[in-house]
Design a protein around this motif. Structure first.
Motif, PDB file in Angstrom:
ATOM      1  N   LYS A  51     -63.430 -61.769   2.962  1.00 61.71           N
ATOM      2  CA  LYS A  51     -63.952 -62.772   2.036  1.00 61.71           C
ATOM      3  C   LYS A  51     -63.710 -64.164   2.628  1.00 61.71           C
ATOM      4  N   HIS A 104     -63.990 -64.671   9.479  1.00 64.80           N
ATOM      5  CA  HIS A 104     -64.542 -64.014   8.291  1.00 64.80           C
ATOM      6  C   HIS A 104     -65.182 -62.698   8.724  1.00 64.80           C
ATOM      7  N   HIS A 136     -60.359 -57.893  -8.818  1.00 65.99           N
ATOM      8  CA  HIS A 136     -60.949 -58.949  -8.001  1.00 65.99           C
ATOM      9  C   HIS A 136     -61.737 -59.901  -8.891  1.00 65.99           C
TER      10      HIS A 136
END
Length: 515
Positions: free
Chosen positions: A36, A75, A126
């Motif tokens: 993320k 990332h 999440h």
């Protein structure tokens, strides 16, 4: 030159990266890898799921903050770890070689272990899941019905289970529809407030009383078998582990805690993980077979504290992750300097649970019985303390390095860009919340006239524009604080908030001895 690779850019990974970069040498490198591109403050996910926080309040791009400290950010998801050749393969095709590896990836919910869990219930592990839960909840309140908040066998970190049930109760009362919504809490724990800690103490009576006060039904020793579109099938066991009763629970909305497993890239790394893909570590938080591989946070394999009729995982909290992070950093530096390592045993459990307008604080030391301290304290101050800790921790992650001054244009530039982009005469949204004591500010004549002229040219009301600009200026000013300044501001903020609490009571304290 030493290269430390950290997998994960959450509470555990970012905190450790900051500490390591500050303590390693100038030629040493720290690389953070995350699937993320943003950091998010996980403990606030239940608030996002209730609509009490926006995503932007707790989540923000992390790359710039890491890179401002000289920490490389990549990332990408992890494909596999190959500790025999000290390398990490990434999904984007990159290969990283390391001297030390710190796994702080968090976990994934093992939703496939219960049929229908992924299809018919929601989760708040999440922030993405919390947003989906909020959308479903907003639809639910238009057509209220039964709510089931539950946890699967083997689920861990069960504090949020109770927190979410109490938040839903508080929100439904504010909407004046609580009497139309029966709430059932389904937990694998042998009794309410067990929380994976064992050692029956004050928490059992306090949590049971809180559930009764809010008229939340509870089923303990519960093994969830199947989740259908409109019903949940649960079997309740007795203390000996025998089937006691079956339940078919109707529901219109449900949030469930699945059992945790390792994320796919870590789970694909045999030799480092157990059967659930969680990283095996010794008392120094390093893998027994690969002493240059450490793990931190929820991805660590923790044995249950005690045997229960239905399996219950161990607890975790930001506090315990921070303490473990300090030990990991110390032990990596110790291995570099050929110094003695520091043990992570005994652990200490400490966390805050929001209950709407009030809250509960827990402390167990050590985490496993026999324990010397086992207490729970309740009061409005706990609710405020959790709000305050969220702001403190997010500000700490956003803190600029000591040798780097931030730009003074950030928030104010954002406010002005938005105002100028809006059609003239359209009322500007006021982002400053109301309430509290009014603050009288006297401006010299010239700035006062300038403000009024600016507001008039934008078609805005001067007080509302001043409030927005002042809030933006305060946010910018905080970026100039060093770590001591952030700590001092957090203390001052807490003192001011406590002074303004409508109900001045220290709470009720419960004491329990060792078991």
């Amino acid at each position: 030159m030493t290269h430390v690779v950290i997998l994960g850019a959450g509470i555990a990974g970012v905190s450790a990266a900051y500490a390591l970069k500050a303590k390693l040498g100038p030629r040493d490198e720290v690389t953070v890898v995350s699937d993320k591109p943003y950091f998010h403050f996980v403990p606030s996910n239940p608030w996002v799921a209730m609509g009490w926080r926006e995503r932007s309040d707790i989540a923000f791009p992390i790359g710039p903050y890491l890179e401002s400290r000289g920490i490389k950010f990549i990332h990408s998801a992890v494909k596999r770890i190959q500790p025999d050749v000290i390398q990490v393969d990434l999904e984007n095709g990159d290969v990283l070689f390391y001297d030390y590896l710190l796994i702080a990836t968090g976990v994934t919910g093992m939703t496939d272990e219960i049929p229908g869990l992924a299809e018919h219930t929601h989760s708040v592990i999440h922030v993405d899941q919390a947003e989906r839960a909020l959308a479903a909840y907003r639809e639910f309140v238009r057509h209220p019905g039964p709510i089931v908040v539950g946890a699967a066998p083997g689920a861990s970190v069960l504090g949020p289970l109770y927190e979410y049930a109490f938040l839903v109760d508080a929100d439904l009362k504010r909407r004046n529809i609580r009497e139309r919504v029966p709430i059932t809490l389904v937990t694998p724990e042998p009794w309410p407030g067990h929380l994976g800690l064992g050692g029956e103490g004050a928490s059992r009576g306090a949590v049971t009383a809180a559930l009764m006060d809010t008229k939340i039904s509870v089923i303990c020793n519960a093994r969830t078998l199947r989740i259908n579109k409109d019903t949940i099938e649960v079997v309740e066991l007795d203390a000996a582990g025998n089937e006691k009763q079956t339940h078919t629970l109707p529901y219109a909305y449900s949030v469930y805690w699945p059992a945790f497993g390792g994320v796919p890239g870590v789970r694909n790394s045999p030799g480092l993980v157990n059967e659930r893909g969680l990283v095996v570590v010794d008392e120094y938080l390093r893998n027994p077979d690969y002493p240059n591989v450490f793990a931190l946070g929820a991805c660590v394999s923790q044995p249950p504290v005690e045997k229960t009729p239905v399996p219950v995982g161990a607890p975790d909290s930001v506090y315990s992750i921070q303490k473990a992070g300090e030990i990991v950093v110390q032990n990596i530096l110790a291995q570099l300097g050929d110094a003695p390592l520091v043990s992570h045993v005994p652990q200490r459990a400490k966390w805050l649970t929001d209950m709407g307008n009030t809250g509960a604080a827990y402390l167990s030391e050590p985490q496993v019985p026999l324990r010397d301290i086992n207490w729970m304290r309740q009061g409005r101050w706990v609710h405020q303390a959790k709000v305050d800790f969220e702001k403190y921790f997010v500000n700490k992650i956003r803190l600029q390095p000591a040798d780097q001054a931030p730009s003074a244009a950030s928030r104010i530039a954002g406010v002005m860009s938005r105002l100028l982009a809006e059609p003239g005469g359209t009322p500007a949204p006021v982002t400053v919340s109301g309430g509290g004591k009014p603050l009288e500010i006297r401006l010299p004549q010239d700035p006062c006239i300038e403000l009024r002229a600016l507001a008039k040219s934008l078609g805005r009301e001067p007080n509302a524009l001043a409030a927005e600009l002042l809030a933006a200026a305060v946010s910018d000013a905080k970026l100039y604080l060093n770590e001591d300044g952030v700590e001092a501001m957090a203390r001052s903020r807490r003192e001011l908030l406590v002074e303004d609490l409508p109900e001045r009571q220290p709470g009720v304290e419960f004491h329990g001895g060792g078991t």
